[in-house]
Scaffold this motif. Structure first.
Motif, PDB file in Angstrom:
ATOM      1  N   VAL A 229     -10.987  -4.486   5.235  1.00  0.00           N
ATOM      2  CA  VAL A 229     -10.074  -3.756   4.358  1.00  0.00           C
ATOM      3  C   VAL A 229      -9.102  -4.732   3.704  1.00  0.00           C
ATOM      4  CG1 VAL A 229      -8.450  -1.829   4.184  1.00  0.00           C
ATOM      5  CG2 VAL A 229     -10.210  -1.812   5.960  1.00  0.00           C
ATOM      6  N   TRP A 230      -8.888  -4.529   2.403  1.00  0.00           N
ATOM      7  CA  TRP A 230      -7.882  -5.271   1.664  1.00  0.00           C
ATOM      8  C   TRP A 230      -6.904  -4.266   1.052  1.00  0.00           C
ATOM      9  CZ3 TRP A 230     -13.066  -6.133   1.450  1.00  0.00           C
ATOM     10  CH2 TRP A 230     -13.541  -7.415   1.768  1.00  0.00           C
ATOM     11  N   ALA A 231      -5.621  -4.641   1.009  1.00  0.00           N
ATOM     12  CA  ALA A 231      -4.607  -3.795   0.373  1.00  0.00           C
ATOM     13  C   ALA A 231      -3.678  -4.669  -0.455  1.00  0.00           C
ATOM     14  CB  ALA A 231      -3.809  -3.029   1.426  1.00  0.00           C
ATOM     15  N   SER A 232      -3.371  -4.224  -1.665  1.00  0.00           N
ATOM     16  CA  SER A 232      -2.517  -5.002  -2.562  1.00  0.00           C
ATOM     17  C   SER A 232      -1.485  -4.109  -3.234  1.00  0.00           C
ATOM     18  CB  SER A 232      -3.358  -5.696  -3.635  1.00  0.00           C
ATOM     19  OG  SER A 232      -2.521  -6.343  -4.585  1.00  0.00           O
ATOM     20  N   PRO A 233      -0.214  -4.556  -3.260  1.00  0.00           N
ATOM     21  CA  PRO A 233       0.827  -3.803  -3.970  1.00  0.00           C
ATOM     22  C   PRO A 233       1.010  -4.265  -5.416  1.00  0.00           C
ATOM     23  CG  PRO A 233       1.852  -5.513  -2.663  1.00  0.00           C
ATOM     24  CD  PRO A 233       0.359  -5.665  -2.458  1.00  0.00           C
ATOM     25  N   TYR A 234       0.215  -5.241  -5.847  1.00  0.00           N
ATOM     26  CA  TYR A 234       0.352  -5.763  -7.204  1.00  0.00           C
ATOM     27  C   TYR A 234      -0.502  -4.935  -8.163  1.00  0.00           C
ATOM     28  CZ  TYR A 234       2.623  -9.626  -4.867  1.00  0.00           C
ATOM     29  OH  TYR A 234       3.474 -10.388  -4.095  1.00  0.00           O
ATOM     30  N   LEU A 235       0.105  -3.871  -8.656  1.00  0.00           N
ATOM     31  CA  LEU A 235      -0.628  -2.903  -9.458  1.00  0.00           C
ATOM     32  C   LEU A 235      -0.407  -3.137 -10.941  1.00  0.00           C
ATOM     33  CD1 LEU A 235       0.250   0.342  -7.458  1.00  0.00           C
ATOM     34  CD2 LEU A 235      -1.578  -1.304  -7.028  1.00  0.00           C
ATOM     35  N   PRO A 236      -1.458  -3.044 -11.729  1.00  0.00           N
ATOM     36  CA  PRO A 236      -1.283  -3.081 -13.190  1.00  0.00           C
ATOM     37  C   PRO A 236      -0.423  -1.915 -13.647  1.00  0.00           C
ATOM     38  CG  PRO A 236      -3.596  -3.344 -12.578  1.00  0.00           C
ATOM     39  CD  PRO A 236      -2.869  -2.935 -11.335  1.00  0.00           C
ATOM     40  N   GLU A 237       0.155  -2.045 -14.809  1.00  0.00           N
ATOM     41  CA  GLU A 237       1.043  -1.018 -15.335  1.00  0.00           C
ATOM     42  C   GLU A 237       0.354   0.335 -15.420  1.00  0.00           C
ATOM     43  OE1 GLU A 237       3.644  -0.139 -19.393  1.00  0.00           O
ATOM     44  OE2 GLU A 237       2.814  -2.133 -19.018  1.00  0.00           O
ATOM     45  N   PRO A 276       3.667  -1.620   1.256  1.00  0.00           N
ATOM     46  CA  PRO A 276       3.236  -2.619   2.244  1.00  0.00           C
ATOM     47  C   PRO A 276       4.186  -2.763   3.413  1.00  0.00           C
ATOM     48  CG  PRO A 276       4.064  -3.678   0.249  1.00  0.00           C
ATOM     49  CD  PRO A 276       3.975  -2.221  -0.048  1.00  0.00           C
ATOM     50  N   GLU A 277       5.434  -2.330   3.239  1.00  0.00           N
ATOM     51  CA  GLU A 277       6.403  -2.447   4.325  1.00  0.00           C
ATOM     52  C   GLU A 277       6.126  -1.450   5.448  1.00  0.00           C
ATOM     53  OE1 GLU A 277       7.944   0.575   1.435  1.00  0.00           O
ATOM     54  OE2 GLU A 277       7.042  -1.424   1.293  1.00  0.00           O
ATOM     55  N   VAL A 278       5.367  -0.388   5.170  1.00  0.00           N
ATOM     56  CA  VAL A 278       5.083   0.615   6.209  1.00  0.00           C
ATOM     57  C   VAL A 278       3.598   0.744   6.523  1.00  0.00           C
ATOM     58  CG1 VAL A 278       7.141   1.978   5.706  1.00  0.00           C
ATOM     59  CG2 VAL A 278       5.016   2.478   4.491  1.00  0.00           C
ATOM     60  N   ALA A 279       2.733   0.210   5.664  1.00  0.00           N
ATOM     61  CA  ALA A 279       1.288   0.365   5.881  1.00  0.00           C
ATOM     62  C   ALA A 279       0.559  -0.880   5.409  1.00  0.00           C
ATOM     63  CB  ALA A 279       0.764   1.600   5.152  1.00  0.00           C
ATOM     64  N   ASP A 280      -0.010  -1.631   6.372  1.00  0.00           N
ATOM     65  CA  ASP A 280      -0.831  -2.786   6.016  1.00  0.00           C
ATOM     66  C   ASP A 280      -2.289  -2.365   5.903  1.00  0.00           C
ATOM     67  OD1 ASP A 280      -1.598  -2.365   8.616  1.00  0.00           O
ATOM     68  OD2 ASP A 280      -0.833  -4.272   9.388  1.00  0.00           O
ATOM     69  N   ALA A 281      -3.166  -3.339   5.677  1.00  0.00           N
ATOM     70  CA  ALA A 281      -4.584  -3.025   5.462  1.00  0.00           C
ATOM     71  C   ALA A 281      -5.205  -2.330   6.670  1.00  0.00           C
ATOM     72  CB  ALA A 281      -5.346  -4.311   5.139  1.00  0.00           C
ATOM     73  N   LYS A 282      -4.857  -2.748   7.882  1.00  0.00           N
ATOM     74  CA  LYS A 282      -5.459  -2.147   9.084  1.00  0.00           C
ATOM     75  C   LYS A 282      -5.094  -0.667   9.191  1.00  0.00           C
ATOM     76  CE  LYS A 282      -7.629  -1.933  13.003  1.00  0.00           C
ATOM     77  NZ  LYS A 282      -7.310  -2.738  14.191  1.00  0.00           N
ATOM     78  N   ARG A 283      -3.820  -0.363   8.946  1.00  0.00           N
ATOM     79  CA  ARG A 283      -3.412   1.036   9.050  1.00  0.00           C
ATOM     80  C   ARG A 283      -4.040   1.875   7.948  1.00  0.00           C
ATOM     81  NH1 ARG A 283       2.070   3.998   7.675  1.00  0.00           N
ATOM     82  NH2 ARG A 283       1.709   5.947   8.764  1.00  0.00           N
ATOM     83  N   LEU A 284      -4.074   1.356   6.741  1.00  0.00           N
ATOM     84  CA  LEU A 284      -4.657   2.109   5.640  1.00  0.00           C
ATOM     85  C   LEU A 284      -6.150   2.340   5.847  1.00  0.00           C
ATOM     86  CD1 LEU A 284      -2.789   0.389   2.680  1.00  0.00           C
ATOM     87  CD2 LEU A 284      -2.442   2.714   3.512  1.00  0.00           C
ATOM     88  N   GLY A 285      -6.850   1.324   6.371  1.00  0.00           N
ATOM     89  CA  GLY A 285      -8.268   1.505   6.664  1.00  0.00           C
ATOM     90  C   GLY A 285      -8.498   2.564   7.720  1.00  0.00           C
ATOM     91  N   SER A 286      -7.658   2.565   8.752  1.00  0.00           N
ATOM     92  CA  SER A 286      -7.787   3.578   9.804  1.00  0.00           C
ATOM     93  C   SER A 286      -7.519   4.977   9.264  1.00  0.00           C
ATOM     94  CB  SER A 286      -6.810   3.265  10.945  1.00  0.00           C
ATOM     95  OG  SER A 286      -7.096   2.008  11.524  1.00  0.00           O
ATOM     96  N   LEU A 287      -6.549   5.091   8.363  1.00  0.00           N
ATOM     97  CA  LEU A 287      -6.253   6.397   7.768  1.00  0.00           C
ATOM     98  C   LEU A 287      -7.419   6.888   6.918  1.00  0.00           C
ATOM     99  CD1 LEU A 287      -2.518   5.945   6.688  1.00  0.00           C
ATOM    100  CD2 LEU A 287      -3.390   7.419   8.502  1.00  0.00           C
ATOM    101  N   LEU A 288      -8.034   5.977   6.158  1.00  0.00           N
ATOM    102  CA  LEU A 288      -9.181   6.374   5.344  1.00  0.00           C
ATOM    103  C   LEU A 288     -10.329   6.882   6.209  1.00  0.00           C
ATOM    104  CD1 LEU A 288      -9.420   3.674   2.536  1.00  0.00           C
ATOM    105  CD2 LEU A 288      -9.059   6.116   2.232  1.00  0.00           C
ATOM    106  N   LEU A 289     -10.572   6.212   7.323  1.00  0.00           N
ATOM    107  CA  LEU A 289     -11.668   6.618   8.204  1.00  0.00           C
ATOM    108  C   LEU A 289     -11.363   7.919   8.930  1.00  0.00           C
ATOM    109  CD1 LEU A 289     -12.614   3.132   9.704  1.00  0.00           C
ATOM    110  CD2 LEU A 289     -13.789   4.384   7.892  1.00  0.00           C
ATOM    111  N   SER A 290     -10.074   8.280   9.005  1.00  0.00           N
ATOM    112  CA  SER A 290      -9.716   9.501   9.729  1.00  0.00           C
ATOM    113  C   SER A 290     -10.307  10.747   9.079  1.00  0.00           C
ATOM    114  CB  SER A 290      -8.192   9.634   9.804  1.00  0.00           C
ATOM    115  OG  SER A 290      -7.633   9.863   8.524  1.00  0.00           O
ATOM    116  N   ARG A 291     -10.675  10.659   7.788  1.00  0.00           N
ATOM    117  CA  ARG A 291     -11.290  11.830   7.139  1.00  0.00           C
ATOM    118  C   ARG A 291     -12.559  12.258   7.860  1.00  0.00           C
ATOM    119  NH1 ARG A 291     -13.449  11.172   2.269  1.00  0.00           N
ATOM    120  NH2 ARG A 291     -13.753   8.960   2.600  1.00  0.00           N
ATOM    121  N   TRP A 292     -13.295  11.273   8.408  1.00  0.00           N
ATOM    122  CA  TRP A 292     -14.560  11.607   9.059  1.00  0.00           C
ATOM    123  C   TRP A 292     -14.345  12.280  10.403  1.00  0.00           C
ATOM    124  CZ3 TRP A 292     -18.037  11.708   5.628  1.00  0.00           C
ATOM    125  CH2 TRP A 292     -18.024  10.801   4.561  1.00  0.00           C
TER     126      TRP A 292
END
Length: 363
Positions: A229-237, A276-292
């Motif tokens: 899992v990768w997570a980035s806060p650098y979002l295009p406009e 990113p201060e409250v959710a890193d890649a590991k947490r976000l990946g786990s949340l995504l998998l929680s749908r299953w």
């Protein structure tokens, strides 16, 4: 509140000839379903075969199939859901709410379309908090559910859902109620998806401060599942213009069969209001998998153990039965029942134990 008290609060749609109390008929269906009955004809036969249960349900004799069917098609499923929700009013809903759609496959035939529901579930309880019937696009039904949920039920929670709910109106409504969202990004938002792809093209070269990455593996059913899992806060406009967007997520999954060596790979993307201060890649990946987890521990139980997919009740009646089945799944989870099929077999051998399980046994 006891189950009997909750069922007694459901408005009775019958104008006259109330031979059977409403709460007793609904409780009979719940006990029969716990005892592996999967049809309304089966409920009638179950009642006739177990007359010793009827006094505990306020019934003087076994109701017929017609009485049960007519009642189901007149009930308001939303009011039934609200009443059943009072059985556990103080339950801690946890941090994660999952929104997902469910087709009642047996409810459609000929000109009668399948009933499709949108449900909001508390993940760690596997409890359905609210249901709405989706007549068209799912996000419209979800917006209705968001209006029904109180602000306290969403405040501080993360709503996880698939691409069918990634719309500005949904994101804005969740943020307005002080919740966060993590929604899958697919082809329904082509422009957003193209910008997300650009973000991770740059991240492949080097990581910037605030960008995170996580990798983990697990083994189940003879397969090795690897996630990256990768997570980035650098979002295009263009992405920052989406209501509340803070990070974009990329989930890469590889499944390798240990016996045959066959490999399957998938890549998915998501957009979230979690920074990113409250959710890193590991947490976000786990949340995504929680749908299953909802698919496996709630919907699968309803389809396989309670026969929801095979049930051929149409229209509103199908929705009412879905509410009752969802409540039973919630009860089993709350009571810590891990082997659901085994528990239902035990109840089928001794229906009185199902009555006790639901707190309906009258001494």
């Amino acid at each position: 509140m006891t189950l009997r008290q909750a069922l007694s609060q459901v408005p009775d749609p019958r104008a006259h000839n109330r031979r059977y109390p409403l709460w007793g008929l609904l409780a009979l269906i719940l006990v029969a379903f716990l005892s592996r009955v999967d049809s309304l004809r089966g409920v009638e036969r179950f009642a006739r075969a177990n007359p010793h249960l009827l006094p505990h349900l306020g019934l003087r004799k076994a109701p017929g199939h017609t009485a049960i069917t007519l009642l189901l098609h007149r009930l308001d499923p939303e009011k039934l859901q609200a009443a059943l929700g009072q059985v556990f009013p103080e339950a801690d809903l946890g941090e994660v709410l999952v929104v997902d759609g469910k087709h009642l496959r047996g409810s459609g035939k000929g000109k009668s379309p399948q009933v499709k529901l949108v449900e909001v579930l508390a993940l760690h309880l596997h409890t359905t908090l609210a249901q709405a019937r989706a007549e068209g696009r799912e996000e419209k039904a979800f917006l209705e559910l968001l209006d029904r949920l109180e602000a306290r039920e969403l405040e501080g929670k993360v709503v996880v859902g698939d691409a069918g709910y990634l719309y500005p109106e949904v994101a804005a409504r969740v943020r307005k109620k002080r919740g966060d969202y993590l929604l899958v990004l697919k082809g329904n938002q082509e422009e957003l998806l193209s910008w997300a792809l650009e973000v991770f093209k740059g991240m492949a070269g080097r990581r910037l401060p605030g960008e995170t990455e996580a990798t983990w593996s697990g083994v189940r059913d003879g397969e090795v599942w690897t996630y990256r899992v990768w997570a980035s806060p650098y979002l295009p406009e263009e992405v920052r213009a989406f209501p509340g967007a803070r990070q974009v997520v990329r989930l890469w999954r590889e499944v390798r069969h240990k016996g045959t060596g066959e490999v399957r790979r998938t890549v998915s993307y998501a957009l979230t209001s979690l920074g990113p201060e409250v959710a890193d890649a590991k947490r976000l990946g786990s949340l995504l998998l929680s749908r299953w987890e909802v698919e496996n521990r709630s919907f699968w139980v309803r389809d396989v153990c309670f026969g929801e997919d095979a049930c051929q009740v149409r229209g509103v009646g199908a929705w009412v039965l879905a509410v009752l089945r969802a409540f039973l799944v919630s009860m089993l989870h709350r009571e810590g029942v891990r082997e659901k099929k085994a528990a239902l077999e035990i109840f089928s051998f001794n229906p009185l134990s199902a009555l006790r399980f639901l707190g309906l046994y009258a001494a």
